[in-house]
Design an enzyme around this catalytic site. Structure first.
Site, PDB file in Angstrom:
ATOM      1  N   THR A  73      -6.926 -40.970  28.320  1.00 14.36           N
ATOM      2  CA  THR A  73      -7.615 -41.270  29.579  1.00 14.36           C
ATOM      3  C   THR A  73      -7.100 -42.558  30.196  1.00 14.36           C
ATOM      4  O   THR A  73      -6.789 -42.618  31.395  1.00 14.36           O
ATOM      5  CB  THR A  73      -9.132 -41.355  29.351  1.00 14.36           C
ATOM      6  N   ASN A 153      -5.198 -28.236  28.662  1.00 13.37           N
ATOM      7  CA  ASN A 153      -6.072 -28.350  27.498  1.00 13.37           C
ATOM      8  C   ASN A 153      -7.068 -27.215  27.378  1.00 13.37           C
ATOM      9  O   ASN A 153      -7.537 -26.910  26.277  1.00 13.37           O
ATOM     10  CB  ASN A 153      -6.825 -29.682  27.544  1.00 13.37           C
ATOM     11  N   GLN A 181      -1.464 -32.777  25.294  1.00 11.89           N
ATOM     12  CA  GLN A 181      -1.533 -31.547  24.509  1.00 11.89           C
ATOM     13  C   GLN A 181      -0.172 -31.087  23.987  1.00 11.89           C
ATOM     14  O   GLN A 181      -0.105 -30.131  23.215  1.00 11.89           O
ATOM     15  CB  GLN A 181      -2.167 -30.423  25.354  1.00 11.89           C
ATOM     16  N   ALA A 203      -3.074 -40.117  20.595  1.00 10.34           N
ATOM     17  CA  ALA A 203      -2.848 -39.984  19.154  1.00 10.34           C
ATOM     18  C   ALA A 203      -3.740 -38.947  18.482  1.00 10.34           C
ATOM     19  O   ALA A 203      -3.294 -38.221  17.590  1.00 10.34           O
ATOM     20  CB  ALA A 203      -3.046 -41.341  18.472  1.00 10.34           C
ATOM     21  N   HIS A 204      -5.007 -38.860  18.866  1.00 10.53           N
ATOM     22  CA  HIS A 204      -5.919 -38.009  18.097  1.00 10.53           C
ATOM     23  C   HIS A 204      -5.743 -36.515  18.378  1.00 10.53           C
ATOM     24  O   HIS A 204      -6.403 -35.686  17.756  1.00 10.53           O
ATOM     25  CB  HIS A 204      -7.378 -38.435  18.292  1.00 10.53           C
ATOM     26  N   THR A 240      -6.677 -57.574  23.687  1.00 14.97           N
ATOM     27  CA  THR A 240      -6.083 -57.709  22.359  1.00 14.97           C
ATOM     28  C   THR A 240      -5.783 -56.341  21.771  1.00 14.97           C
ATOM     29  O   THR A 240      -6.641 -55.455  21.752  1.00 14.97           O
ATOM     30  CB  THR A 240      -7.037 -58.472  21.420  1.00 14.97           C
ATOM     31  N   CYS A 327     -14.104 -33.429  26.958  1.00 17.94           N
ATOM     32  CA  CYS A 327     -14.590 -34.649  27.594  1.00 17.94           C
ATOM     33  C   CYS A 327     -15.775 -34.372  28.514  1.00 17.94           C
ATOM     34  O   CYS A 327     -16.361 -35.282  29.071  1.00 17.94           O
ATOM     35  CB  CYS A 327     -13.460 -35.305  28.375  1.00 17.94           C
TER      36      CYS A 327
END
Length: 364
Positions: A73, A153, A181, A203-204, A240, A327
């Protein structure tokens, strides 16, 4: 022993054990701030620089072209907002498609509604493909950005992004693709195969941690930042760095980018058998391109029913599936993707998507 069949891999994937092990030191012994000048911080900085170098090597790009983000996102938001605002002196027209993830559609709509940009939303055909001819007709002299996803997706349809990106490049228009995807499912050689100036990665979606992603930005582009407060990520993304998550992203990208976790050899016969079985059920209609689609994805609508009832019934049988975008969990709104394909409204609320891996998970 009860059995859980997890059919929601486009929403998220389990964390790979190797990735988890790689992350652990950065949740404990390597805890410094990479921006600190002392040796504790510089140890973290060295790990961050190494992660960027490794991601760049896998992607086939320069380390300076990698911006670490909090996920797909944020990568999409930075690509859309940052590029549009950077380029607005040259034009204020942007183009996207009707079936994009809301992380692309909503920023585009915001720019049109709040910041004076003009937006063209390209239609798709019955199976969810964007026509290159439609894109050619839509591009104008003041078009500055086109954003078309690599793979959808919800229905799994794979867009001709390389062709679309090449056309944009010839016209001098920047091209962004949401490739969340793609990775871990489709073949990948290097980031330039998309012919895109900006590429979003999450990443997930391929056995990495949640809260980690990256945006490839082709040099010398420098999108305006969307968050402020520090000079992190070469002054492109303040905040950070989440070093543990970045290490997880790096490990999963290196492992599953060149070698997709979703094996075509194993999944294709399973997917095709399931599709054949579904088509034999009265009232069921498959959705999306049955040839150009993600290897792990089947989507269908069921006449006379709705997604909530269907998903609840499946869950009682131990089958985890979803409808629409993860989402938008809990939303009763019709799928904007199914609606864009031309299905009537009642079928847009009756979507089920199965996104599998080559395993089932059992639990006691």
């Amino acid at each position: 022993m009860s059995r859980t069949i997890y059919f929601d891999y486009n929403a998220t994937t389990p964390l790979d054990p190797v990735v988890r092990e790689a992350m652990l030191p950065f949740l404990g012994e390597v805890w410094g701030n990479p921006s600190s000048v002392h040796h504790v911080g510089q140890r973290a900085r060295a790990a961050l620089d190494d992660a960027r170098d490794r991601c760049a090597q896998t992607l086939g790009c320069k380390p300076s072209e990698v911006i670490f983000t909090s996920g797909g996102t944020e990568s999409n938001n930075l690509a859309i907002f940052g590029t549009a605002r950077m380029m607005q002196s040259k034009g204020r027209h942007i183009i996207t498609s009707a079936i994009e993830h809301h992380a692309v559609l909503t920023p585009c709509e915001y720019l049109a509604n709040k910041e004076g940009f003009e937006l063209t939303v390209l239609p798709v055909n019955r199976v969810g493909l964007v026509s290159p001819d439609d894109l050619a007709r839509a591009i104008r002299s003041d078009t500055i950005l086109v954003s078309i996803m690599a793979a959808n997706n919800e229905i799994g349809t794979i867009q001709p992004v390389a062709q679309l990106g090449e056309f944009c490049r010839k016209r001098g228009v920047l091209f962004h693709t949401d490739a969340a995807q793609w990775f871990g499912k489709e073949s990948f050689s290097n980031i330039h195969q998309f012919n895109a100036d900006l590429v979003s990665i999450c990443a997930h979606k391929f056995h990495g941690p949640k809260g980690a992603g990256l945006l490839f930005v082709k040099s010398p582009l420098h999108p305006d930042p969307t968050q402020f407060g520090g000079g992190h990520e070469n002054e492109r993304r303040a905040g950070t760095e989440n070093l543990a998550a970045i290490i997880g992203l790096t490990e999963s990208l290196n492992k599953y980018g060149p070698n997709p976790a979703f094996s075509p050899t194993k999944l294709r016969p399973l997917r095709d058998n399931l599709a054949d079985a579904l088509e034999k059920i009265e009232g069921v209609e498959l959705v999306g391109d049955q040839e150009r689609r993600l290897i792990n994805t089947i989507s269908f609508v069921v006449r006379g029913s709705d997604s909530i009832s269907l998903l609840a019934g499946l869950d009682l049988e131990g089958i985890c599936a979803s409808s629409g975008s993860a989402c938008s969990a809990g939303s009763l709104e019709p799928s904007h993707v199914v609606s864009a394909l031309g299905f009537e409204k009642n079928l847009a609320t009756a979507l089920v998507r199965f996104r599998s891996a080559a395993k089932t998970r059992r639990k006691r």
